[in-house]
Design a protein around this motif. Structure first.
Motif: not given
Length: 135
Positions: A65, A67, A106, A83-86, A100
């Protein structure tokens, strides 16, 4: 009959043609990922710049994770990435795109059986680190 050039050959040629601008300062990279800086330029918007890089992921590689001080526009060159976004999972494959937003937390993981790669284009605030890791 000539074969089409590989993606790697095209990226290498682009680096020779558009490699202007100095790269962003090197930061420690998680194991299994590499970044090839392609171009960096000031924008007409004061205090903003664009930075483009190829990011390669070994099989199973995970980028934790983090930014960015700007937007990231992703084009998946090869493989499958999640991806993991928010907090929301997004799975993409070669040919897919992902946006993004500025400051979104993310992460990325290669979920395919082989290598994966993305073309990452960042629109950034000048003078800030490209990546800020989040615990």
């Amino acid at each position: 009959m000539n074969a089409a050039p590989s993606v790697g050959a095209v990226v290498a040629a682009l680096m020779l043609v558009v490699g202007g601008g100095s790269p962003l300062p090197a930061q420690p990279r998680p194991a299994g990922s590499t970044r090839t800086d392609l171009q960096r330029h000031d924008l007409s918007v004061p205090g903003r710049e664009v930075f483009q890089a190829r990011v390669d992921f070994a099989p199973g590689a995970f980028f934790p994770s983090h930014t960015h001080p700007g937007e990231e526009i992703i084009y998946v060159l090869e493989g499958s990435l999640e991806y993991e976004v928010n907090g929301k999972p997004v799975r993409v494959k070669a040919g897919d795109v992902l946006f993004v937003p500025y400051g979104a937390v993310h992460s990325a993981r290669n979920v395919g059986e082989g290598s994966a790669a993305e073309l990452a284009t960042y629109v950034l605030e000048k003078g800030k680190p490209l990546t800020v890791f989040v615990k």
